[in-house]
Each structure stands twice: as C-alpha cells, then as structure tokens.
Design a protein around this motif. Sequence first.
Motif, PDB file in Angstrom:
ATOM      1  N   VAL A  42      31.099   8.508  91.310  1.00  0.00           N
ATOM      2  CA  VAL A  42      32.791   7.840  91.684  1.00  0.00           C
ATOM      3  C   VAL A  42      32.882   6.958  90.522  1.00  0.00           C
ATOM      4  N   LYS A  43      31.980   6.370  90.002  1.00  0.00           N
ATOM      5  CA  LYS A  43      32.189   5.007  88.705  1.00  0.00           C
ATOM      6  C   LYS A  43      31.062   4.851  88.169  1.00  0.00           C
ATOM      7  N   ILE A  44      31.269   4.717  86.808  1.00  0.00           N
ATOM      8  CA  ILE A  44      29.894   4.077  85.966  1.00  0.00           C
ATOM      9  C   ILE A  44      30.523   2.814  85.437  1.00  0.00           C
ATOM     10  N   TYR A  45      29.664   1.813  85.830  1.00  0.00           N
ATOM     11  CA  TYR A  45      29.704   0.468  85.448  1.00  0.00           C
ATOM     12  C   TYR A  45      28.925   0.311  84.235  1.00  0.00           C
ATOM     13  N   GLU A  46      29.644  -0.119  83.119  1.00  0.00           N
ATOM     14  CA  GLU A  46      28.957  -0.175  81.774  1.00  0.00           C
ATOM     15  C   GLU A  46      29.180  -1.437  81.101  1.00  0.00           C
ATOM     16  N   ASP A  47      28.083  -2.194  80.962  1.00  0.00           N
ATOM     17  CA  ASP A  47      27.904  -3.667  79.986  1.00  0.00           C
ATOM     18  C   ASP A  47      27.910  -3.129  78.799  1.00  0.00           C
ATOM     19  N   LYS A  48      29.039  -3.492  77.805  1.00  0.00           N
ATOM     20  CA  LYS A  48      28.621  -3.184  76.267  1.00  0.00           C
ATOM     21  C   LYS A  48      28.472  -4.892  75.844  1.00  0.00           C
ATOM     22  N   LYS A  49      27.417  -5.281  75.332  1.00  0.00           N
ATOM     23  CA  LYS A  49      26.882  -6.470  74.825  1.00  0.00           C
ATOM     24  C   LYS A  49      26.917  -6.622  73.598  1.00  0.00           C
ATOM     25  N   GLU A  50      26.860  -7.823  72.868  1.00  0.00           N
ATOM     26  CA  GLU A  50      26.348  -8.038  71.796  1.00  0.00           C
ATOM     27  C   GLU A  50      25.019  -8.108  71.503  1.00  0.00           C
ATOM     28  N   SER A  51      24.419  -8.863  72.317  1.00  0.00           N
ATOM     29  CA  SER A  51      22.837  -8.971  72.353  1.00  0.00           C
ATOM     30  C   SER A  51      22.348  -8.679  73.810  1.00  0.00           C
ATOM     31  N   SER A  52      21.082  -8.435  74.014  1.00  0.00           N
ATOM     32  CA  SER A  52      20.476  -8.133  75.273  1.00  0.00           C
ATOM     33  C   SER A  52      20.507  -9.625  76.154  1.00  0.00           C
ATOM     34  N   LYS A  53      20.846 -10.699  75.468  1.00  0.00           N
ATOM     35  CA  LYS A  53      20.783 -11.944  76.206  1.00  0.00           C
ATOM     36  C   LYS A  53      22.248 -12.169  76.884  1.00  0.00           C
ATOM     37  N   ASP A  54      23.289 -11.327  76.428  1.00  0.00           N
ATOM     38  CA  ASP A  54      24.786 -11.529  77.167  1.00  0.00           C
ATOM     39  C   ASP A  54      24.617 -11.419  78.510  1.00  0.00           C
ATOM     40  N   PRO A  55      25.780 -11.950  79.123  1.00  0.00           N
ATOM     41  CA  PRO A  55      25.690 -11.610  80.685  1.00  0.00           C
ATOM     42  C   PRO A  55      26.331 -10.204  81.021  1.00  0.00           C
ATOM     43  N   THR A  56      25.914 -10.021  82.051  1.00  0.00           N
ATOM     44  CA  THR A  56      26.230  -8.661  82.565  1.00  0.00           C
ATOM     45  C   THR A  56      27.420  -8.354  83.710  1.00  0.00           C
ATOM     46  N   PRO A  57      28.792  -8.760  83.055  1.00  0.00           N
ATOM     47  CA  PRO A  57      29.855  -8.762  84.198  1.00  0.00           C
ATOM     48  C   PRO A  57      29.918  -7.507  85.160  1.00  0.00           C
ATOM     49  N   GLU A  58      29.748  -6.349  84.387  1.00  0.00           N
ATOM     50  CA  GLU A  58      29.933  -5.142  85.189  1.00  0.00           C
ATOM     51  C   GLU A  58      28.566  -4.850  86.224  1.00  0.00           C
ATOM     52  N   MET A  59      27.636  -5.504  86.074  1.00  0.00           N
ATOM     53  CA  MET A  59      26.334  -5.504  87.150  1.00  0.00           C
ATOM     54  C   MET A  59      27.066  -6.232  88.174  1.00  0.00           C
ATOM     55  N   ALA A  60      27.467  -7.561  87.694  1.00  0.00           N
ATOM     56  CA  ALA A  60      27.785  -8.327  88.901  1.00  0.00           C
ATOM     57  C   ALA A  60      28.963  -7.772  89.801  1.00  0.00           C
ATOM     58  N   ARG A  61      30.039  -7.056  88.978  1.00  0.00           N
ATOM     59  CA  ARG A  61      31.129  -6.461  89.712  1.00  0.00           C
ATOM     60  C   ARG A  61      30.495  -5.305  90.668  1.00  0.00           C
ATOM     61  N   MET A  62      29.662  -4.641  90.105  1.00  0.00           N
ATOM     62  CA  MET A  62      29.142  -3.268  90.848  1.00  0.00           C
ATOM     63  C   MET A  62      28.360  -3.979  92.204  1.00  0.00           C
ATOM     64  N   PHE A  63      27.751  -5.044  92.186  1.00  0.00           N
ATOM     65  CA  PHE A  63      26.941  -5.669  93.221  1.00  0.00           C
ATOM     66  C   PHE A  63      28.081  -6.229  94.156  1.00  0.00           C
ATOM     67  N   ARG A  64      28.748  -6.691  93.740  1.00  0.00           N
ATOM     68  CA  ARG A  64      30.149  -7.273  94.518  1.00  0.00           C
ATOM     69  C   ARG A  64      30.796  -6.189  95.401  1.00  0.00           C
ATOM     70  N   GLU A  65      31.391  -5.179  94.739  1.00  0.00           N
ATOM     71  CA  GLU A  65      32.003  -4.032  94.986  1.00  0.00           C
ATOM     72  C   GLU A  65      31.127  -3.001  96.065  1.00  0.00           C
ATOM     73  N   VAL A  66      29.978  -2.776  95.634  1.00  0.00           N
ATOM     74  CA  VAL A  66      28.834  -1.992  96.313  1.00  0.00           C
ATOM     75  C   VAL A  66      28.028  -2.750  97.301  1.00  0.00           C
ATOM     76  N   SER A  67      27.031  -3.200  96.607  1.00  0.00           N
ATOM     77  CA  SER A  67      25.757  -3.499  97.274  1.00  0.00           C
ATOM     78  C   SER A  67      26.162  -4.867  98.444  1.00  0.00           C
ATOM     79  N   MET A  68      27.060  -5.679  98.133  1.00  0.00           N
ATOM     80  CA  MET A  68      27.539  -6.837  98.921  1.00  0.00           C
ATOM     81  C   MET A  68      28.731  -6.457  99.631  1.00  0.00           C
TER      82      MET A  68
END
Length: 98
Positions: A42-68
């Motif tokens: 259905v969808k791929i959530y993709e976080d494009k980050k400057e560094s590995s330490k950056d936040p992951t808003p797409e992961m949070a969105r996926m959890f809100r929309e799917v898991s939670m």
Amino acid sequence: MKKKMKTVGYVSVIKKYAKSKEHQKVMHGFQLLCDKKGWELVKIYEDKKESSKDPTPEMARMFREVSMNKDSDIEITIHYAFGGYMVNQKKQDTVSNL
C-alpha cells in the motif's frame, strides 16, 4: 479468490544515498517481496536523513497510522534495516527476517 493482505514498508536512508542504485534496489525489493508472498503493498514510509542521528518522522507517522490505529486495515509491516527485510504480521505479533 483469497484477499491480499495489505502491507506497508519502512526504510531510513541518508539523503545523499537516496538516489543510489543500491537504495533503488531496496525500494524495489519491497514490491518484489510482496509479489512473492501475495501481499498488496500500500505504501512505503521513507525517512531521508542528513545523518543517522536525525529524527524519523516517517517512522512515527507509520506507527500512528498503522500500529497504534486499531481501525487500520494494514496487516503486515516490512522494515528494511541492517541489510535485510524484517516482517511483522499485526494479527499474530510475529517477526520474521527475510
């Protein structure tokens, strides 16, 4: 005919590698895996980050929309990490490495 299970994917990538051939293979791999298993991607959530330490808003969105979201019709999540795809089936609470 059996209904295809609805599936979403998640991947995090450093911005400078987002257009690389390797990353494109990862993105295509989500669809290949779903085709092989008979799932509907259905969808791929993709976080494009400057560094590995950056936040992951797409992961949070996926959890809100799917898991939670108890009303979500997504049954399977696929995460690409550490060179492989990890599958989580919502109803069974199982995780498989593929």
